[in-house]
Every structure is written in structure tokens, then in C-alpha cells.
Enzyme design. Structure first.
Site, mmCIF file in Angstrom:
data_model
loop_
_atom_site.group_PDB
_atom_site.id
_atom_site.type_symbol
_atom_site.label_atom_id
_atom_site.label_comp_id
_atom_site.label_asym_id
_atom_site.label_seq_id
_atom_site.Cartn_x
_atom_site.Cartn_y
_atom_site.Cartn_z
ATOM 1 N N TYR A 1 0.857 -1.180 0.000
ATOM 2 C CA TYR A 1 0.000 0.000 0.000
ATOM 3 C C TYR A 1 0.896 1.234 0.000
ATOM 4 O O TYR A 1 1.424 1.618 1.055
ATOM 5 C CB TYR A 1 -0.863 -0.065 1.257
ATOM 6 C CG TYR A 1 -1.976 0.954 1.352
ATOM 7 C CD1 TYR A 1 -3.224 0.711 0.785
ATOM 8 C CD2 TYR A 1 -1.785 2.144 2.048
ATOM 9 C CE1 TYR A 1 -4.255 1.629 0.899
ATOM 10 C CE2 TYR A 1 -2.807 3.078 2.166
ATOM 11 C CZ TYR A 1 -4.039 2.813 1.584
ATOM 12 O OH TYR A 1 -5.054 3.715 1.715
ATOM 13 N N SER B 1 1.115 12.919 6.959
ATOM 14 C CA SER B 1 -0.179 13.345 7.487
ATOM 15 C C SER B 1 -1.041 14.006 6.410
ATOM 16 O O SER B 1 -2.230 13.749 6.306
ATOM 17 C CB SER B 1 0.026 14.330 8.641
ATOM 18 O OG SER B 1 0.594 13.671 9.746
ATOM 19 N N GLN C 1 4.658 0.666 43.305
ATOM 20 C CA GLN C 1 4.601 -0.271 42.180
ATOM 21 C C GLN C 1 3.141 -0.463 41.759
ATOM 22 O O GLN C 1 2.819 -0.419 40.573
ATOM 23 C CB GLN C 1 5.214 -1.610 42.615
ATOM 24 C CG GLN C 1 5.511 -2.595 41.484
ATOM 25 C CD GLN C 1 6.850 -2.316 40.792
ATOM 26 O OE1 GLN C 1 7.535 -1.329 41.111
ATOM 27 N NE2 GLN C 1 7.222 -3.154 39.841
ATOM 28 N N GLU D 1 -1.272 5.654 10.305
ATOM 29 C CA GLU D 1 -2.733 5.717 10.255
ATOM 30 C C GLU D 1 -3.274 6.937 11.004
ATOM 31 O O GLU D 1 -4.261 6.848 11.718
ATOM 32 C CB GLU D 1 -3.344 4.429 10.833
ATOM 33 C CG GLU D 1 -3.200 3.220 9.940
ATOM 34 C CD GLU D 1 -3.866 3.422 8.593
ATOM 35 O OE1 GLU D 1 -5.016 3.841 8.553
ATOM 36 O OE2 GLU D 1 -3.188 3.166 7.572
ATOM 37 N N ASP E 1 -1.347 10.628 12.657
ATOM 38 C CA ASP E 1 -0.564 11.065 13.806
ATOM 39 C C ASP E 1 -1.507 11.386 14.964
ATOM 40 O O ASP E 1 -2.556 12.013 14.773
ATOM 41 C CB ASP E 1 0.246 12.311 13.440
ATOM 42 C CG ASP E 1 0.969 12.888 14.635
ATOM 43 O OD1 ASP E 1 2.084 12.457 14.901
ATOM 44 O OD2 ASP E 1 0.382 13.767 15.319
#
Lengths: 665, 665
Positions: A136, A145, A331, A425, A427
Site C-alpha cells: 500500500y 499526514s 509499584q 494511520e 498522527d
């Protein structure tokens, strides 16, 4: 699962819910779990799919190894007559980026979505049997973009009934397409369509790149790999490529003509097929990205959770064992919100799948009313989930201390292979600005009586939400779904309204949008977080069987929402949605939720049902037998092939012996 | 600087300040700039120091290349009779992690700090001529943060006047020490000292590991490399090692005995030298880490700033050029605070250098009064600056769009080589908890009349600060140093006091500390941010020559402080230090500051004076000639050695020709 010892058995015994039932919830259905489990084991048990040596392979070796694995996987798919669902799962568990990702994920869908019936009949069988391999080719060296700014041209030549594909500038070189560099025989090439001197904007064309006999590039085509990318292994198994055209001719019928056509005479025309279908495809692709976010984040969380239970540090009293790292509140406060996010993204991903089918149904009935909202929603969720996942994987790596820095922990590669998702796909910042535009538009349309739909429907209650202030009086109030939802809705609405008000002060709206774009991004984030929280809450309204399963999900949902509230406290306070005291109560509640979740942490990551092969991490091993395996793993490094390293005689020895003056280095 | 074209000339022409003077400010002095400039050019101009091929090298090649470069650098240092300052700069510009980092940075300082006069006289000349190579073997497979939990033993045998060094368990294996795996002939080994059955805790010992003739490990010693680490190139040039002892004997005089001794009879004794000197060394090491943070962050910022000025996307009107990415507010709001942070960390690093000399002077005069504060301060700043830098580098990578993911952007390696800093020399969260302990102690000691000193002295004004509320009325008020300082002091004080109050509700203080540790970490962060802000403000009170230089620094200081305020708005609001309106005014001010800084952005990164060699980034090139060089760089990948890839005949062809059934894969 695998192995005989189980150093985490004492943790598993603590679990207060039915892990097998949770596995079904995570997989989506019993059927999905079974398929997934079968495929995962098939891959894990076949030595051909071994991947632990990947970080040590040079670029060429890694690439050849990828070709071998990919073709072997295809062979197995044929031999075992796997269904489409099984085949796709198998490919995903092979877990090595390859040209097939683009072939199946972009090339074939593009022909399906943008090709005419005839084009589909001609090209799909070839592609589906892998007699041709496609990629593609959209992004260029100078444009990503801004798709409308692509420079490659496709000029119609009516004399020969052909398009001439050409790269007029250096920056028009195609750059990044996966599978392009070394493998693909064909590409969907996006180029500016020019007929009779007129530019009709960017369209897609099927172009053959390489000979089907000797694989050499066809005349006029320059193609190669763009070089090494971030990380060991990771995306270096993929031949992201560069491609230049020098007046390459293709027949007219290789323009994808479902939506627009060029006639034999060179006339440009639109078909009756709605252009909006293209957005449907975008919703589809982004929905899969959201699902993949929960996959990637859950892998990292699984590794960090298990190792946090194995690892002990400090706090030993009189010769007893030291404290498990997972018992430290710091944690927990870093790890458990990520565990909750993995589940949250899973459920919002499921819901997006539903949204996609709903949108497609409506499109087929010529109902475009929900499309802008669906488009904004998937754009925003793609941005939110991928950013959080990229950051979350790195946080999980840090949560494993020094050993997380070793490739054998699996985390460096997981991070490196994941991060491009924040850019491709769409930004993530550009996407959030699109969401913001939609929000501002929804607000401005309120005046004309247009009711916002779907995930923006709360904006219809904006007057009420502007007056919102939380009624929380004690910590436990924060466990009520409506309390959480109210605060998130009010925050999102107030942030959007504030932006709209500030925008209205500008005479030039576009200038205002640019100037306030950072605030708009924050408003979009608030909106997207609300969607994830509300879809998690909706999920909990379903009937969920299994001892304790629903309760664990309720804990996770509260942790997800309240940890976000704590992180974005400034938003909630500055908009007056909550008071500082209520914020502090949320924090108290959060600490208590961490304690409640703690005994179930291992069960909750076991529910992902990942094989040790898929996790690819010594630290995340199911059996917790970390240290002996880390030690074993070390000796496999090529540097340990010899005791005295290559270079000792030439470099180290002359230095130690003070004989450098005459040494030739 | 280098080259003929300058695509960024139009940016450089905009600069409103004297870049050459700023270079001096950044370097610290004219002398420092000259040394640094000379050494940078020396390295950049010598092809032996080429590093652009690094990501493509396999582990063995990379390691051999590192040996070559390191030894060659040492040869040049001798030939050119470089001063210690010059040599150290040269090594830093070679910019490839190597055993010499540990030899000069840890092995020699440990002998200087912990060795007796005799030990120094014996070992230092050998080490300084590189007749021996040393590393620092502290961390073990099972223990990092908890140094007191190390398991390696050094048992005194009075019969032979020797220590027996032994690894009693698998987890006691030394693990991580740089330079250990393949190169070091000696190590400072940390082990539990045992005399007459009594455990005296962890002490340091000089142990020879390898023969000085044939480089083979000595009897009883097992040593190797621990394997691949995060990233391409990066720390894989370093032989981080694993080491096990099987009853290895060393003479008694190889225990480092400056602070504690073992006598011939096996008696354990303390010398008159204060133990606290050890903390002095820690202050020193962490101070260099803070300086290195500004170095690493500034490199990333330089790359992202230059490329943001080169890159254009969207916004073209009628055929004109598209908008430079750096002109987008969202880009500025992410990039400029990082630029400001690089400067902020530079100045706080300079100040820490002063603090170290001050502490050492006092220690020599037996004045230990400032030591706890200095220790807390360096621990906190190490944590704050390294976390912000690691995140900042990755943010800069994302700010470069897709191309930041290419190794040729330099950013992946910069990130991978930097991130371990968050873990080594004190895990960042563990360090913040130490800071918090110090803050709570300072508060509790107020009652007994003990006045907090140095960076904690504001706690002496706690009663006044508890009543603080900001008097900001308009955006410009946020430019006043005292306004900013007041808000940061009040926030830090109120957060600490809130923690102290909540702690007092627990009957067991240690339990309370564990339970509230996440809040304590936040209080510590607030305190550390205050230090950085206040040291930046102090720096601005100095006389700083050069047209416009001081004004730019004032902009950066305000951006640093106000972007933190925006990020931690919840803190400032929940403590009542500022109102939502004042927070919003700070945000307005920030936007205006970004616009003021914008024309100077390129000048401000040029002032770092980095050569293209040191930056190692096609995107960050001084001349901005990015795209042709990216294109050129791609073709160097090994995959492009042949047009048809290795593996075509074996894998791709049988697949395309549908001949997989009989193919042997």
C-alpha cells in the site's frame, strides 16, 4: 499451562475469581478463546516459529528468517485447511512484522473497498492465493499526514489509453510502505490524477513493480529498503520501502474506479457509490488498531505483573524473605492502572467493532448521519489507546528494574515494535485535533437545534452539565458508576465549551483554532477518556458469569477511571466538577482498590491466556522461574562464543602491554 | 559550521540574540567552550570515529569496533598529550559506551575514595596507564536497589591471611557491571565481609579476574557477557557482564580499607575516616548524571527543533509553501518546554557541581551538617532530570513524525542508550522516596527548633507558606520570578505537610510511609521541581553578557516553570496556591511565550554547538538538507546489497508459483 515447577503457585492460590471464565471474557467468547488457544499452541510448539534468537540476528539474517517463517506459516495454513479466522490468529501469534501484514491488511482491503466488481474479480483471486504480493504505497518522503499534498502523478494519456505514473521530485518518492522494499510484486499507488492538464487530486492505482519471473523491478521503477528502524528485531523484519517512478505506464483499468472513473476519452466522473465508504474503511482499520493496543499493553502488563511478584527487594525481617516488589504501593500505583487500561481498551475495542458494523449497515441504507461521530470517535480512540499503550509498555519495562533493559525481557522489542502506531494511520495529535473540530462543531450546531448523537450525545445536555458539581461525600461514593460518569461528562463538556467560548473571541475562526490548538487537544482527550470509561461501565451492565469475575472487572473499571481522575486532577478542579476534598477521597479510594486487586493480579494476567512463546519474555514466564533462565539466556550471546574476545590481540593486549605507539589501529 | 548549503539560513537570520555568547553560557565558560569545540572537531574529522554504520553492525562487529575506537582514542590522547579535561571531553564525543567509562568513572574513583594511601599508590598508576582495566562489580542477579542485600561473600581466612570470595547462590552472580563481560582484568567486587563467622555487611575488594598475559579468566572465576540490550548500537557496544566466584582467594590487602579494616588477626575495625565520605562520592556521581541529562536532552531537542523547521505539512495556500511544522502551537507546546528543560537541567547541574565542592570542603572540616540535605537534593535531581530526559527524548522522536523511527534520525539510539539512567545509580522511584523521607524529617524536626538548610530552607517558612495564595491578576504577573517561586514553594510545602499530617494518623510510621508512598513521591517531585526552578531564577540574577542572551534565558525560565505549573495544575489548585483563573492566565502567558521564543528556536539549539558527527542524525543536520541525505542513507542498508533479496528462490518464488506443497522450508 507449560512446565512442571510453578514459582507463582502461591499467588495463583490467592486468586478470588474464576480465571477460566475471565479468559472467555477477555477473548470475547468461548469460541474465540478456543480458536485463539489452539492457534497459540500450534505456533508455540513448532520450532520453526522460534523467535528468542531474533535480537541477535543481523538485518539480512532477520529478513531471510522472516521470509522463511511467513511462507512456512502460509504453507501450514494451506495444509491444515485453516479458516480465515484461524489463519489470521496464527499469523498474529507468529508475531513478526512481515509483508503479509500489508498484503492481507491493506492491499486486499483496498481492492475490495475501492475496486470495481471487475477489478475485484481479476485481482482478488491472485492476491488471495498469493500469486501476487501487494503493498500500500501512500506515504511519501515529504508527505505523510497531509495525504492531499502527495506529489506522485498519474497522468492519463488518451493516445495509448494508459496512465503515466511519475515521481516528479525527490520528496515525491514513496517512503515507508511495508513489504515494498524487497518483496511486493504489486502496489496500490496513490497519485494525483491528471487528465487533460487538470489535477483531480489523489487516487489509487494498481501498479506492478516487479517481474513475476525473476523478481527484478520493471523498467522505470527504482525500489529498495529504507534502512534500519528502532530496536532489535522489531520492525527490522519488515522491508519498509522507497519507490520512484520514471514515467511508468499502466493500463487505464488499473485505476481503482469504484468511486471515480476516467473514461476512454479521458473524462473524469464520479460514480453513484458514496465517497463516504472510504471513511467506513478508516473506521475499520482504526478499530483493529484499538484492539491491538489492548493486546500489546496486556502483554507488557503480564510480564511486569508476574516479574513484580517474583522479584523481591528490601524489607526482609530477621532472615525472612524480602518483600515482593508488587506489594509496594508505588509499584501498584504505576502497574494496576495499566492492567486496568488493558481491560478498558479491550472492551472499547469490542464496542468499536460493533460501531463499525452499525456504520456500514447505515451506509448501505444511505444513512450518513452517524458517520462524522463514528469517524471522530475512532480517530480519538486510536490516538488515546495507542499513546497510552506506548507509554505503558515503557513504564512496564521500568517496573521490571534493570533486567527490563535486557532483550530477553521481551519488553524492548515490544516497545520498539509498538511505537510507530502512534504515528501511522493518523498522527495522534492530528487525530485529536480532528476530534476537537467535531466537538466544537457539535456545540455550535446546538443553537440550530441539531442533536449530537452517539458518544457525543452528552453534549446535548450541556446546559445541565455546565452546572454540575459532584455530590461525593465519602470515598466509597466514587465506586458508583453514575458518580464517575457524571464527573467525566461534566469535565469533557466544560472543557469543550471553554474552548468554544475562547474561539468565538477570534474574528478568524481558523486562526483561533491554531492559536488554541493545545487546549483543543486537551478537550479532545477528556472526551475520549469519557468514551472509554462509559463503555467499560456499559460492559459491566451485561450479564457476566463466573465466580467473582464481574467484581474484578468492577475493581478494574474503578481503578481505570479514578487513576485518570487523579492524573488529570487539574481538569476536574479547574472546571469545578469536583472539590479538592473530593479529589482526595478519590485518591483514598484508589489506594484501597489497589489492595483489593492485589491478590488477583496474577489471575488477571493469566486470564490473557498468553503462551510463553507469545510473551517472549524470561521475566514474564508463566512458571516464574526467572533467574535460572536469565542466566542460561546470557550465555547464548555471540560475544560468549569465545572466552577471549575477538579484538584482544589487536587492541586490548597492546594497550595493556604499553605498546600502542607502534600499533596500527 | 559544516557544509556549503544552509537550508536553515532564513531561520538563523531571524535570531534576536548573540548565539556565540549563548554558546559560552551553555558551555559554562569561554575556556570550556574552546576545549569542547576543539575536541568535538577532532573527533568529527577523524574517520576512525565514524558511527553512522553502528545500527547495522552485529553484536560481535559492534563490540570489536568499540575496542578499536576506544584503544585508538587512548592512543590519540597519549600522542596529543591531552590534558585530563581534554581527554575526558574527547571520550565523551566518541559517544560509544565502552569499558573505559567504568574504568575511569567508577574503578579509579572507588580506589581513590575507598582505598588507603598504600592501596592508591599501588593500584592507581597501573590503572591510569591502562596496564590494568577495572570495572565496578556491585549489582547482582537478585539485588540491585537493595545493596545491603548482596549475597556474594568475602570470608577472611586467618591461616593464609586471605579473603575467600564466593558466590553462594545463583542470584549472587554479579550481573550488569559494564566492562566486566569481556574486557576487565580487575574489578572492585562488593561482598559481605565475614570474619570469624560474623557478617560485617557489604565491603569493596580489588579482585583480579583475568590473566594479564592471555586474558583467560583466573581459576575459580566464571565470567561472560549478559546478552543483548535495548536498541540498535546503544549499550550493545558495552560488555555488561556476569561473574561467579568459586572460592577465589585474594590477599588481605586487597580489601579497600580506608574506612574499615581487617587486621592480620582477623579483627574488624573502623578507621577515623568518616563513613560519610562515601556519600560525598555519591553526590559526585549523581551530579555528573544530572549534567549528562541536559546533554542528552539537548541533543534530542536540537534534532527535533531543526527538523520541525525543515519539515512542512498542510496549510499551503495557492501553491505557496506549506506551513513549517514548528509553527504549529501543538508542536511548540510539546517542544519548547523540552528546550527549556535542557537549559534548566544545565544550570541545576552547574549548581550541583558547586554543591559537591562545598560538601567536600565541609566534610574535610568535619562538618556533616549539610550532608543529608545535599544527599537528598542530588538523589531527587538525579531522579527528576533523568526521568524527564528519557520521556523527553521519546517525545522528540514522536515530534519528528514517521522519520524519527528511522535509525538514521539518531533518536532511537539516543533513547535506548539513555533510558537505563532511570534505573542505575538508584532507581528513580526509590530515590524520590529517600527525598520524601528527608522532607518529612525536616518538617518533624521543626518542632524541635532545627532549621532546615539549603534547598529545604523554605520549609522553615512553612507556617507562612501554608497561608499562601497567589496574587496574580493578569497573565504578565506570571513573569515575575517571585510570583513563580512563591507558588512553587507553597505547593511543595503544602504537599509535604499534607503527607506529614496523614502519616501522623498511623500508629506504625513505617506502615504509614508504605501506604502513602505514592503521595510522598508526588511531594518529592514538587520539591525537586522547585529546586530546578529556583536555580534557574538564581542563574538569571547573575550578570550575563551578550545581546539578548539574558532575555532568551528569561523566556526559557518562564516556559520551564509555567509548563510545569500547567502539567501539575491539580497540585497547585488542590493546595489552594492558585485559583483556576490564575491557572488559566498562566496558560495564556505560556502561549505568548512560545510565540516570543519561536524566532529564536534555531539559535537556541545552535548554541549547543554540536557537530553533525556528535548529533548523528540526518534529521538534525546543521544545514537542514534532510531529504536528499535520508534518501542517500537508505541505500546503505545491507538489504540493498542485492536487488533480489536472499531468500527469493527458496521462499518467495515457490509461493508465487504455487509450489509450496513440495517445498522444504
Amino acid at each position: 499451562m507449560e512446565g512442571v515447577v510453578d514459582h507463582l503457585a502461591f499467588e495463583r492460590n490467592k486468586t478470588q475469581f474464576d480465571v477460566e471464565e475471565m479468559k472467555i471474557v477477555w477473548a470475547g467468547s468461548r469460541h474465540a478463546l478456543e480458536v485463539s488457544d489452539k492457534m497459540a499452541r500450534l505456533v508455540a510448539s513448532d520450532p520453526a516459529f522460534r523467535k528468542d534468537d531474533r535480537p541477535r540476528l543481523g538485518r539480512k539474517e532477520l529478513f531471510k528468517n522472516t521470509l522463511k517463517k511467513t511462507v512456512y506459516a502460509w504453507k501450514r495454513i494451506i495444509e491444515l485447511r485453516l479458516s480465515e479466522e484461524e489463519a489470521s490468529k496464527l499469523r498474529s501469534f507468529v508475531d513478526q512484522p512481515a509483508f503479509t501484514d500489508l498484503h492481507w491488511g491493506m492491499f486486499i482491503p483496498a481492492i475490495k473497498g475501492q475496486g470495481t466488481e471487475e477489478q475485484q474479480q481479476k485481482w482478488l483471486p491472485l492476491a488471495q492465493k498469493m500469486q501476487i504480493i501487494g503493498c500500500y504505497a501512500q506515504t511519501e518522503l515529504g508527505h505523510g499526514s497531509n495525504v492531499q499534498g502527495l506529489e506522485t502523478t498519474a497522468t492519463f494519456d488518451p493516445k495509448t489509453d494508459e496512465f503515466v505514473i511519475h515521481s516528479p521530485t525527490l520528496t515525491s518518492s514513496k517512503w515507508w510502505p511495508g513489504g515494498l522494499g524487497k518483496v511486493s510484486t504489486h502496489a496500490i499507488v496513490y497519485a494525483r490524477l491528471i487528465t487533460d492538464g487538470q489535477d483531480h487530486g489523489v487516487h489509487g492505482f494498481i501498479v506492478q513493480l516487479r517481474s513475476l519471473d525473476d523478481h527484478l523491478p520493471l523498467p522505470g521503477i527504482t525500489v529498495g529498503d529504507i534502512g534500519m528502524k528502532f530496536g532489535n528485531g522489531a520492525y527490522n523484519s519488515m522491508d519498509n520501502g522507497v519507490l520512484r517512478f520514471d514515467h511508468v505506464r499502466i493500463p487505464r483499468n488499473q485505476m481503482l474506479m469504484r468511486v471515480s472513473q476516467v473514461t476512454r476519452e479521458g473524462k473524469y466522473a464520479q460514480s453513484s457509490v458514496p465517497r463516504q465508504l472510504v471513511y467506513g474503511t478508516m473506521v475499520y482499520v482504526r478499530q483493529t488498531i484499538v484492539s491491538d493496543a489492548s493486546l500489546a499493553l496486556s502483554r507488557a502488563v503480564c510480564i511486569a505483573t508476574r516479574y513484580s511478584a517474583v522479584r523481591r527487594q528490601f524489607g526482609s525481617k530477621q532472615g525472612s524473605l524480602e518483600t515482593q516488589v508488587i506489594d509496594y504501593k508505588t509499584q501498584q500505583a504505576r502497574l494496576f492502572p495499566l492492567l486496568a487500561s488493558a481491560y478498558a481498551f479491550k472492551f472499547v475495542g469490542e464496542w468499536l467493532k460493533w460501531l463499525y458494523t452499525d456504520v456500514m449497515k447505515r451506509l448501505q441504507a444511505n444513512d450518513f448521519s452517524t458517520l462524522p461521530e463514528a469517524h471522530a470517535c475512532t480517530a480519538g480512540l486510536k490516538s488515546l489507546t495507542t499513546s497510552a499503550t506506548a507509554d505503558g509498555i515503557e513504564e512496564c519495562r521500568k517496573l521490571c528494574g534493570g533486567h527490563g533493559y535486557l532483550c530477553s525481557s521481551g519488553l524492548p522489542e515490544l516497545f520498539a515494535v509498538y511505537v510507530p502506531t502512534c504515528t501511522y494511520e493518523g498522527d495522534n495529535i492530528v487525530l485529536l485535533l480532528q476530534v476537537a473540530r467535531h466537538l466544537i462543531k457539535s456545540i455550535s450546531q446546538l443553537r440550530s437545534g441539531k442533536k449530537p448523537v452517539g458518544t457525543t450525545s452528552y453534549i446535548g445536555r450541556v446546559e445541565q452539565l455546565m452546572l454540575y458539581s459532584s455530590d461525593v461525600q465519602k470515598a466509597e461514593d466514587w465506586l458508583k458508576p453514575n458518580t464517575v460518569l457524571g464527573a467525566f461528562e461534566a469535565r469533557a463538556a466544560k472543557k469543550s465549551v471553554a474552548c468554544a467560548q475562547n474561539l468565538s473571541k477570534f474574528t478568524n475562526p481558523e486562526e483561533g483554532f491554531q492559536e488554541l490548538s493545545s487546549d483543543l487537544v486537551e478537550a479532545a482527550v477528556a472526551h475520549c477518556q469519557l468514551i472509554v470509561v462509559s463503555k467499560f461501565i456499559e460492559k459491566l451492565q451485561q450479564d457476566i458469569p463466573g465466580k467473582g469475575v464481574k467484581h474484578q472487572l468492577e475493581l478494574l473499571c474503578s481503578i481505570y477511571a479514578l487513576s485518570l481522575l487523579h492524573k488529570h486532577l487539574g481538569d476536574f478542579l479547574s472546571t469545578g466538577c469536583i472539590t479538592p476534598e473530593q479529589g482526595s477521597l478519590a485518591n483514598d479510594m484508589l489506594r484501597s482498590l489497589y489492595s483489593q486487586l492485589r491478590p488477583n493480579a496474577i489471575g488477571l494476567v493469566d486470564a490473557f491466556n498468553y503462551t510463553d512463546h507469545y510473551l517472549g519474555s524470561v521475566l514474564g514466564r508463566y512458571d516464574g522461574d526467572v533467574y535460572p533462565k536469565l542466566y542460561e539466556e546470557a550465555w547464548k550471546d555471540p560475544l560468549n562464543d569465545s572466552v577471549v574476545p575477538d579484538g584482544f590481540q589487536e587492541y586490548i593486549r597492546p594497550m595493556l602491554k604499553q605498546q600502542l605507539r607502534n600499533a596500527r589501529l
